[in-house]
Design a protein around this motif. Structure first.
Motif, mmCIF file in Angstrom:
data_model
loop_
_atom_site.group_PDB
_atom_site.id
_atom_site.type_symbol
_atom_site.label_atom_id
_atom_site.label_comp_id
_atom_site.label_asym_id
_atom_site.label_seq_id
_atom_site.Cartn_x
_atom_site.Cartn_y
_atom_site.Cartn_z
ATOM 1 N N TRP A 171 80.035 79.289 19.723
ATOM 2 C CA TRP A 171 78.928 79.562 20.630
ATOM 3 C C TRP A 171 77.694 78.902 20.036
ATOM 4 O O TRP A 171 77.441 79.036 18.845
ATOM 5 N N VAL A 172 76.928 78.189 20.840
ATOM 6 C CA VAL A 172 75.742 77.493 20.353
ATOM 7 C C VAL A 172 74.493 78.127 20.951
ATOM 8 O O VAL A 172 74.419 78.365 22.159
ATOM 9 N N LEU A 173 73.539 78.403 20.070
ATOM 10 C CA LEU A 173 72.271 79.026 20.432
ATOM 11 C C LEU A 173 71.120 78.206 19.850
ATOM 12 O O LEU A 173 71.322 77.437 18.914
ATOM 13 N N PRO A 174 69.912 78.391 20.357
ATOM 14 C CA PRO A 174 68.766 77.708 19.747
ATOM 15 C C PRO A 174 68.437 78.301 18.383
ATOM 16 O O PRO A 174 68.770 79.454 18.089
ATOM 17 N N SER A 175 67.756 77.538 17.584
ATOM 18 C CA SER A 175 67.282 78.045 16.302
ATOM 19 C C SER A 175 66.219 79.110 16.546
ATOM 20 O O SER A 175 65.329 78.926 17.375
ATOM 21 N N PRO A 176 66.286 80.232 15.806
ATOM 22 C CA PRO A 176 65.264 81.270 15.965
ATOM 23 C C PRO A 176 64.003 81.007 15.135
ATOM 24 O O PRO A 176 63.078 81.808 15.139
ATOM 25 N N SER A 177 63.968 79.879 14.448
ATOM 26 C CA SER A 177 62.811 79.557 13.616
ATOM 27 C C SER A 177 61.532 79.584 14.435
ATOM 28 O O SER A 177 61.503 79.153 15.592
ATOM 29 N N GLY A 178 60.473 80.055 13.818
ATOM 30 C CA GLY A 178 59.170 80.022 14.468
ATOM 31 C C GLY A 178 58.702 78.605 14.742
ATOM 32 O O GLY A 178 57.803 78.386 15.560
ATOM 33 N N LEU A 179 59.318 77.612 14.079
ATOM 34 C CA LEU A 179 58.978 76.207 14.315
ATOM 35 C C LEU A 179 59.585 75.681 15.613
ATOM 36 O O LEU A 179 59.195 74.628 16.092
ATOM 37 N N ASN A 180 60.537 76.403 16.188
ATOM 38 C CA ASN A 180 61.194 75.989 17.431
ATOM 39 C C ASN A 180 60.410 76.549 18.614
ATOM 40 O O ASN A 180 60.628 77.675 19.039
ATOM 41 N N ALA A 181 59.528 75.742 19.155
ATOM 42 C CA ALA A 181 58.683 76.189 20.271
ATOM 43 C C ALA A 181 59.384 76.041 21.617
ATOM 44 O O ALA A 181 58.849 76.456 22.637
ATOM 45 N N ASN A 182 60.571 75.446 21.638
ATOM 46 C CA ASN A 182 61.285 75.224 22.904
ATOM 47 C C ASN A 182 61.822 76.514 23.501
ATOM 48 O O ASN A 182 62.069 76.579 24.697
#
Length: 165
Positions: free
Chosen positions: A135-146
């Protein structure tokens, strides 16, 4: 960062790599502003909001954490494609040794590079990794503004419903 794994996991979350702050405190997704812990709780994986130093409490819930690349960096942009590929091979060995029901990648770009899937999209993948669903998810990093927190919660909820279904 040591892997947080055990036999029989429901979900093994795979981050990209440890950031400097996370490595300094020694706990996964430790940087203030990282949205992993709030999203995990918001999606219903945890009964309350856990702090990074409570990560071991995930194991009884059938949840583990690892990283694609073990090297610590300020940002994932410092990693090379070869590091992603090597990280994917390390992850395959980890999953073969202790297969979870699903491996959930937190970073679509890392997944695409590590496994040569340039057109992969978010969600359940058609392929498997050593018998485990992917399963692929977006990065939860605060640097990921998308993706904002509400997006992450929604995407993680879909994963939880699939796992629990």
């Amino acid at each position: 960062m040591p892997d947080l794994v055990a036999p029989g996991l429901r979900v093994l979350f795979c981050g990209i790599n440890p950031g400097l702050y996370t490595a300094a405190i020694g706990h996964h997704f430790g940087r203030p502003g990282n949205r992993f812990w709030p999203a995990l709780h918001g999606a219903g994986f945890t009964p309350r909001l856990f702090a990074p130093w409570e990560e071991r409490e995930l194991l009884p819930l059938g949840i583990g954490i690892t990283n694609m690349v073990e090297r610590t960096t300020a940002t994932a942009a410092e990693l090379s494609p070869d590091e992603y590929v090597a990280g994917g091979q390390r992850l395959r060995r980890l999953v073969e040794a202790q297969p979870p029901r699903v491996v959930a990648f937190l970073g679509i770009g890392a997944y695409r590079t590590a496994f040569g899937r340039p057109k992969a999209t978010l969600g359940l993948q058609d392929e498997r990794l050593a018998g485990s669903a992917l399963w692929v998810l977006p990065s939860p990093s605060g640097l990921n503004a998308n993706h904002q927190l509400a997006d992450l919660v929604s995407l993680l909820r879909a994963l939880r419903e699939w796992v629990d279904g």
